[in-house]
Structures are given as structure tokens and as C-alpha cells.
Write a protein that holds these residues in place. Structure first.
Motif, PDB file in Angstrom:
ATOM      1  N   TYR A  93       0.829  -1.205   0.000  1.00 21.23           N
ATOM      2  CA  TYR A  93       0.000   0.000   0.000  1.00 21.23           C
ATOM      3  C   TYR A  93       0.865   1.258   0.000  1.00 21.23           C
ATOM      4  N   THR A  94       1.913   1.269   0.826  1.00 24.75           N
ATOM      5  CA  THR A  94       2.802   2.431   0.924  1.00 24.75           C
ATOM      6  C   THR A  94       3.549   2.655  -0.387  1.00 24.75           C
ATOM      7  N   ALA A  95       4.084   1.589  -0.974  1.00 21.56           N
ATOM      8  CA  ALA A  95       4.818   1.707  -2.242  1.00 21.56           C
ATOM      9  C   ALA A  95       3.909   2.239  -3.347  1.00 21.56           C
ATOM     10  N   MET A  96       2.673   1.740  -3.402  1.00 18.92           N
ATOM     11  CA  MET A  96       1.713   2.206  -4.406  1.00 18.92           C
ATOM     12  C   MET A  96       1.351   3.668  -4.165  1.00 18.92           C
ATOM     13  N   THR A  97       1.099   4.031  -2.937  1.00 19.66           N
ATOM     14  CA  THR A  97       0.667   5.386  -2.599  1.00 19.66           C
ATOM     15  C   THR A  97       1.743   6.425  -2.896  1.00 19.66           C
ATOM     16  N   PHE A  98       2.979   6.129  -2.519  1.00 18.09           N
ATOM     17  CA  PHE A  98       4.064   7.086  -2.695  1.00 18.09           C
ATOM     18  C   PHE A  98       4.831   6.888  -4.001  1.00 18.09           C
ATOM     19  N   THR A  99       4.446   5.874  -4.784  1.00 17.63           N
ATOM     20  CA  THR A  99       5.111   5.557  -6.048  1.00 17.63           C
ATOM     21  C   THR A  99       6.621   5.475  -5.847  1.00 17.63           C
ATOM     22  N   SER A 100       7.001   4.742  -4.831  1.00 19.78           N
ATOM     23  CA  SER A 100       8.411   4.659  -4.480  1.00 19.78           C
ATOM     24  C   SER A 100       8.675   3.362  -3.727  1.00 19.78           C
ATOM     25  N   ALA A 101       9.907   2.890  -3.838  1.00 18.47           N
ATOM     26  CA  ALA A 101      10.314   1.759  -3.004  1.00 18.47           C
ATOM     27  C   ALA A 101      10.207   2.197  -1.546  1.00 18.47           C
ATOM     28  N   THR A 102       9.697   1.334  -0.710  1.00 20.96           N
ATOM     29  CA  THR A 102       9.531   1.719   0.691  1.00 20.96           C
ATOM     30  C   THR A 102      10.882   1.912   1.379  1.00 20.96           C
ATOM     31  N   SER A 103      11.931   1.278   0.870  1.00 25.28           N
ATOM     32  CA  SER A 103      13.261   1.471   1.458  1.00 25.28           C
ATOM     33  C   SER A 103      13.729   2.919   1.290  1.00 25.28           C
ATOM     34  N   ALA A 104      13.279   3.574   0.229  1.00 24.06           N
ATOM     35  CA  ALA A 104      13.653   4.971  -0.007  1.00 24.06           C
ATOM     36  C   ALA A 104      12.901   5.930   0.905  1.00 24.06           C
ATOM     37  N   LEU A 105      11.891   5.434   1.595  1.00 24.16           N
ATOM     38  CA  LEU A 105      11.061   6.276   2.450  1.00 24.16           C
ATOM     39  C   LEU A 105      11.388   6.123   3.934  1.00 24.16           C
ATOM     40  N   GLU A 106      12.248   5.180   4.266  1.00 22.81           N
ATOM     41  CA  GLU A 106      12.490   4.843   5.679  1.00 22.81           C
ATOM     42  C   GLU A 106      12.877   6.045   6.540  1.00 22.81           C
ATOM     43  N   ASP A 107      13.695   6.949   6.035  1.00 23.50           N
ATOM     44  CA  ASP A 107      14.138   8.094   6.833  1.00 23.50           C
ATOM     45  C   ASP A 107      13.428   9.390   6.460  1.00 23.50           C
ATOM     46  N   ARG A 108      12.427   9.301   5.620  1.00 21.42           N
ATOM     47  CA  ARG A 108      11.788  10.514   5.093  1.00 21.42           C
ATOM     48  C   ARG A 108      10.836  11.186   6.077  1.00 21.42           C
ATOM     49  N   PHE A 109      10.065  10.414   6.792  1.00 28.16           N
ATOM     50  CA  PHE A 109       9.042  10.967   7.688  1.00 28.16           C
ATOM     51  C   PHE A 109       9.414  10.618   9.124  1.00 28.16           C
ATOM     52  N   THR A 110      10.050  11.549   9.810  1.00 28.97           N
ATOM     53  CA  THR A 110      10.542  11.244  11.158  1.00 28.97           C
ATOM     54  C   THR A 110       9.845  12.023  12.264  1.00 28.97           C
ATOM     55  N   GLY A 111       9.021  13.009  11.915  1.00 26.33           N
ATOM     56  CA  GLY A 111       8.347  13.819  12.925  1.00 26.33           C
ATOM     57  C   GLY A 111       7.275  13.039  13.663  1.00 26.33           C
ATOM     58  N   PRO A 112       6.894  13.486  14.850  1.00 23.43           N
ATOM     59  CA  PRO A 112       5.914  12.759  15.648  1.00 23.43           C
ATOM     60  C   PRO A 112       4.515  12.708  15.022  1.00 23.43           C
ATOM     61  N   PHE A 113       4.188  13.646  14.151  1.00 24.53           N
ATOM     62  CA  PHE A 113       2.866  13.651  13.532  1.00 24.53           C
ATOM     63  C   PHE A 113       2.976  13.490  12.017  1.00 24.53           C
ATOM     64  N   SER A 114       3.986  12.820  11.570  1.00 23.77           N
ATOM     65  CA  SER A 114       4.249  12.699  10.137  1.00 23.77           C
ATOM     66  C   SER A 114       3.347  11.651   9.486  1.00 23.77           C
ATOM     67  N   VAL A 115       3.413  11.613   8.167  1.00 29.28           N
ATOM     68  CA  VAL A 115       2.629  10.665   7.373  1.00 29.28           C
ATOM     69  C   VAL A 115       2.938   9.232   7.785  1.00 29.28           C
ATOM     70  N   GLY A 116       4.150   8.984   8.198  1.00 30.35           N
ATOM     71  CA  GLY A 116       4.552   7.642   8.595  1.00 30.35           C
ATOM     72  C   GLY A 116       3.778   7.071   9.764  1.00 30.35           C
ATOM     73  N   LYS A 117       2.982   7.864  10.415  1.00 28.33           N
ATOM     74  CA  LYS A 117       2.190   7.398  11.555  1.00 28.33           C
ATOM     75  C   LYS A 117       0.772   6.966  11.160  1.00 28.33           C
ATOM     76  N   LEU A 118       0.441   7.023   9.883  1.00 27.65           N
ATOM     77  CA  LEU A 118      -0.878   6.597   9.424  1.00 27.65           C
ATOM     78  C   LEU A 118      -1.004   5.077   9.484  1.00 27.65           C
ATOM     79  N   ASP A 119      -2.217   4.583   9.689  1.00 26.63           N
ATOM     80  CA  ASP A 119      -2.445   3.153   9.895  1.00 26.63           C
ATOM     81  C   ASP A 119      -1.908   2.256   8.782  1.00 26.63           C
ATOM     82  N   LYS A 120      -2.199   2.567   7.536  1.00 24.29           N
ATOM     83  CA  LYS A 120      -1.817   1.681   6.436  1.00 24.29           C
ATOM     84  C   LYS A 120      -0.398   1.891   5.949  1.00 24.29           C
TER      85      LYS A 120
END
Length: 171
Positions: A93-120
Motif C-alpha cells: 500500500y505504501t509503495a503504491m501510494t508514494f510511487t516509491s520503493a519503501t526502502s527509499a522512504l524509511e528516513d523521510r518521515f521522522t516527525g511525531p505527527f508525520s505521514v509515517g504514523k498513518l495506519d496503512k
């Protein structure tokens, strides 16, 4: 009395046709063609990913989602953990949504209220978008290997199995 009835019909017709006229004026199509993977393509991706992981002695779960993020194919090898099912879905779901390998996103969203905290959303290696002619048509997620890099290599094997066919597919 007939004139009032005729006026009411004409008024109703003009009100009903107003959205149609507005749509035509904006040059937006009334219908949009959407590319979708066939079940056979999604199954080929998942099965190839499973086989690639098996060659490395790893049993995993694989989820292939369509362009809306809905599971299209879900496979879990015999000894893969149940948890791997949910994780593989979230990676796909994450790869499809961001059109990116999820490994490239690992350090992208680090804030406490960032997108990375969404359920899916799961920002962990092992998810890849599935594309056809530069258009994202789905995603694949693999989970259960000892590392995200192995998960991602299995996902890559699955995508590679259909990549040329998808690029050459007529639409």
C-alpha cells in the motif's frame, strides 16, 4: 395551462443539462480509462516473489495491491508468520501510494505527527510500486525475511517477472 406545463418541463430540462454543459465547457472527459493489472499478472508477481525468497531459504508473505490500494493477490508461504500478512499489505500500500520503493522512504518521515504514523503506511524496506509505461498500477509488498533488503529483493524479482510485458502491453 399548457404553457405552464411546457415551461416547467423546459426549466427542468435546462437544470438537468447544466452539469453536462459545465463538464463540456471545462474540457474534462466524462469518463476516464484506468489501467489495471489482470489477476494473472498480480499472481505472477506474487508467485515469483515467493519463489525468489524460497531460493534464499526464506518463507514470506506477499501482497499485491491494485491502484486503489486494495489487495488483489495475497500469498503466505507455509512457515511465514501470520504477522507477515499485515506487514506485506502495508508495504504494498505504501509503495503504491508514494510511487516509491519503501526502502527509499524509511528516513523521510521522522516527525511525531508525520505521514509515517498513518495506519496503512509502513516505511520499511520490502515494498515496490508496480508500473506500466510510467503509470503506477499497483504495488507489491513482501514480509517475513530476516531483513528488509531480502524482502525488497524478492519484491523486485516479482516486478521484474512482468515488467517487460507491462511496458509492451497495449491499452
Amino acid at each position: 395551462m399548457k404553457n405552464k406545463g411546457l415551461k416547467a418541463i423546459l426549466l427542468s430540462a435546462s437544470v438537468a443539462l447544466t452539469p453536462l454543459a459545465a463538464a463540456q465547457e471545462s474540457d474534462q472527459p466524462l469518463l476516464v480509462e484506468i489501467r489495471r493489472m489482470s489477476m494473472d499478472v498480480a499472481l505472477n508477481i506474487a508467485k515469483t516473489a515467493i519463489d525468489h525468497c524460497r531460493e534464499q531459504g526464506v518463507q514470506v508473505a506477499v501482497t499485491v495491491v491494485d491502484r486503489g490500494g486494495h489487495p488483489q493477490v495475497v500469498l503466505r508461504d507455509v512457515l511465514a508468520m501470520d504477522l507477515a500478512l499485515d506487514v506485506s499489505y502495508r508495504k504494498a500500500y505504501t509503495a503504491m501510494t508514494f510511487t516509491s520503493a519503501t526502502s527509499a522512504l524509511e528516513d523521510r518521515f521522522t516527525g511525531p505527527f508525520s505521514v509515517g504514523k498513518l495506519d496503512k503506511v509502513l516505511l520499511s524496506a520490502g515494498g515496490l510500486p508496480v508500473q506500466a509505461s510510467g503509470e503506477t498500477i499497483g504495488g507489491v509488498g513482501v514480509s517475513g525475511a530476516p531483513s528488509g533488503q531480502i524482502d525488497e529483493s524478492c519484491a523486485q524479482a516479482g516486478v521484474a517477472a512482468v515488467e517487460m510485458d507491462l511496458e509492451m502491453a497495449p491499452f
